[in-house]
Write a protein that holds these residues in place. Structure first.
Motif, mmCIF file in Angstrom:
data_model
loop_
_atom_site.group_PDB
_atom_site.id
_atom_site.type_symbol
_atom_site.label_atom_id
_atom_site.label_comp_id
_atom_site.label_asym_id
_atom_site.label_seq_id
_atom_site.Cartn_x
_atom_site.Cartn_y
_atom_site.Cartn_z
ATOM 1 N N GLN A 1 0.834 -1.151 0.078
ATOM 2 C CA GLN A 1 0.091 0.039 -0.011
ATOM 3 C C GLN A 1 0.930 1.324 -0.129
ATOM 4 O O GLN A 1 1.980 1.242 0.836
ATOM 5 C CB GLN A 1 -0.880 0.106 1.334
ATOM 6 C CG GLN A 1 -1.813 -1.055 1.301
ATOM 7 C CD GLN A 1 -2.821 -1.174 0.075
ATOM 8 O OE1 GLN A 1 -3.379 0.027 -0.452
ATOM 9 N NE2 GLN A 1 -2.799 -2.424 -0.793
ATOM 10 N N PRO A 2 0.362 2.338 -0.715
ATOM 11 C CA PRO A 2 1.214 3.512 -0.486
ATOM 12 C C PRO A 2 0.768 4.092 0.684
ATOM 13 O O PRO A 2 -0.058 3.959 1.523
ATOM 14 C CB PRO A 2 0.535 4.327 -1.915
ATOM 15 C CG PRO A 2 -0.841 3.818 -1.781
ATOM 16 C CD PRO A 2 -0.882 2.400 -1.391
ATOM 17 N N GLU A 3 1.863 5.126 1.041
ATOM 18 C CA GLU A 3 1.732 5.902 2.342
ATOM 19 C C GLU A 3 0.420 6.970 2.160
ATOM 20 O O GLU A 3 0.184 7.453 0.903
ATOM 21 C CB GLU A 3 2.938 6.622 2.508
ATOM 22 C CG GLU A 3 4.086 5.637 3.015
ATOM 23 C CD GLU A 3 3.935 4.879 4.452
ATOM 24 O OE1 GLU A 3 2.740 5.416 5.193
ATOM 25 O OE2 GLU A 3 4.441 3.850 4.569
ATOM 26 N N PRO A 4 -0.324 7.275 3.257
ATOM 27 C CA PRO A 4 -0.079 6.996 4.573
ATOM 28 C C PRO A 4 -0.741 5.425 4.818
ATOM 29 O O PRO A 4 -0.602 5.088 6.080
ATOM 30 C CB PRO A 4 -0.886 7.976 5.360
ATOM 31 C CG PRO A 4 -1.857 8.353 4.416
ATOM 32 C CD PRO A 4 -1.406 8.277 2.928
ATOM 33 N N TYR A 5 -1.474 4.871 3.971
ATOM 34 C CA TYR A 5 -2.272 3.745 4.166
ATOM 35 C C TYR A 5 -1.301 2.676 4.684
ATOM 36 O O TYR A 5 -1.666 1.634 5.880
ATOM 37 C CB TYR A 5 -3.037 3.023 3.050
ATOM 38 C CG TYR A 5 -3.746 4.253 2.442
ATOM 39 C CD1 TYR A 5 -4.939 4.593 2.767
ATOM 40 C CD2 TYR A 5 -3.334 4.955 1.106
ATOM 41 C CE1 TYR A 5 -5.832 5.750 2.122
ATOM 42 C CE2 TYR A 5 -3.998 6.101 0.601
ATOM 43 C CZ TYR A 5 -5.260 6.371 1.240
ATOM 44 O OH TYR A 5 -5.813 7.304 0.698
ATOM 45 N N LYS A 6 -0.153 2.193 4.458
ATOM 46 C CA LYS A 6 0.803 1.395 4.623
ATOM 47 C C LYS A 6 1.113 1.538 6.026
ATOM 48 O O LYS A 6 1.139 0.736 7.007
ATOM 49 C CB LYS A 6 1.877 1.316 3.788
ATOM 50 C CG LYS A 6 3.096 0.373 4.326
ATOM 51 C CD LYS A 6 4.281 0.563 3.321
ATOM 52 C CE LYS A 6 5.377 -0.155 3.804
ATOM 53 N NZ LYS A 6 6.397 -0.157 2.758
ATOM 54 N N SER A 7 1.452 2.808 6.525
ATOM 55 C CA SER A 7 1.788 2.934 8.008
ATOM 56 C C SER A 7 0.608 2.573 8.817
ATOM 57 O O SER A 7 0.580 2.211 9.969
ATOM 58 C CB SER A 7 2.469 4.345 8.377
ATOM 59 O OG SER A 7 3.633 4.444 7.661
ATOM 60 N N LYS B 1 -8.649 4.309 -0.874
ATOM 61 C CA LYS B 1 -7.872 5.368 -1.289
ATOM 62 C C LYS B 1 -8.689 6.403 -1.924
ATOM 63 O O LYS B 1 -8.371 7.612 -1.943
ATOM 64 C CB LYS B 1 -7.019 4.723 -2.171
ATOM 65 C CG LYS B 1 -5.741 3.845 -1.673
ATOM 66 C CD LYS B 1 -4.935 2.921 -2.619
ATOM 67 C CE LYS B 1 -4.399 1.738 -1.775
ATOM 68 N NZ LYS B 1 -4.736 0.580 -2.808
ATOM 69 N N LYS C 1 -5.046 9.222 9.134
ATOM 70 C CA LYS C 1 -3.635 9.762 9.223
ATOM 71 C C LYS C 1 -3.171 8.872 10.353
ATOM 72 O O LYS C 1 -4.075 8.471 11.419
ATOM 73 C CB LYS C 1 -3.167 10.840 9.283
ATOM 74 C CG LYS C 1 -3.751 11.854 10.583
ATOM 75 C CD LYS C 1 -3.270 13.247 10.174
ATOM 76 C CE LYS C 1 -3.560 14.522 11.444
ATOM 77 N NZ LYS C 1 -5.474 14.450 11.588
ATOM 78 N N LEU C 2 -1.949 8.503 10.543
ATOM 79 C CA LEU C 2 -1.381 7.587 11.729
ATOM 80 C C LEU C 2 -1.723 8.220 13.071
ATOM 81 O O LEU C 2 -2.258 7.555 14.146
ATOM 82 C CB LEU C 2 0.008 7.296 11.638
ATOM 83 C CG LEU C 2 0.718 6.409 12.329
ATOM 84 C CD1 LEU C 2 0.155 5.098 12.435
ATOM 85 C CD2 LEU C 2 2.171 6.245 12.126
#
Length: 124
Positions: free
Chosen positions: A11-17, A58, A95-96
């Motif tokens: 996954q691209p950021e911020p999804y991956k984090s 997304k 966001k995280l």
């Protein structure tokens, strides 16, 4: 590596984090969960019963932690989003830093308790 883990890492950021942080919280709190890849998203099972799933949107810019037995959840309902869904409610993170671990873990623990009360069905 499991397909669900590959999915998270791809996954691209911020999804991956966000997804990785959620994965760590869920798996460290409930080591008995089984992470599977169902309906093209990471899906957690407990004792062969659906527990929760991680759904990155997304298009809309968030990640949902969604719960099947949401009608029976009583804690932090003001944070649970149903958004035209009849059965599922979720905690939503853009966001995280949005992740409130106290709220997330409280809702997860309540959902875990529901598992023993017959609110979850076994997977097919």
């Amino acid at each position: 590596m499991k397909p669900a883990e590959n999915y998270i890492l791809d996954q691209p950021e911020p999804y991956k984090s966000i997804l990785m942080h959620l994965q760590i919280l869920i798996e460290s709190t409930f080591p008995e969960v089984d992470l599977q890849f169902k309906w093209n998203i990471p899906f957690y099972y407990l004792e062969q019963k659906p527990f929760c799933y991680l759904n990155p949107s997304k298009k809309k810019g968030y990640v949902d932690v969604a719960f099947w037995a949401s009608a029976h959840l009583t804690k932090y309902n003001e944070h649970l989003i149903s958004e035209n869904r009849k059965v599922v409610k979720s905690l939503r993170y853009y966001k995280l830093e949005d992740i409130n671990e106290e709220i997330l873990l409280t809702v997860l623990k309540e959902a875990h308790q529901l598992k023993g009360k017959g609110f979850y069905k076994k997977k097919d």
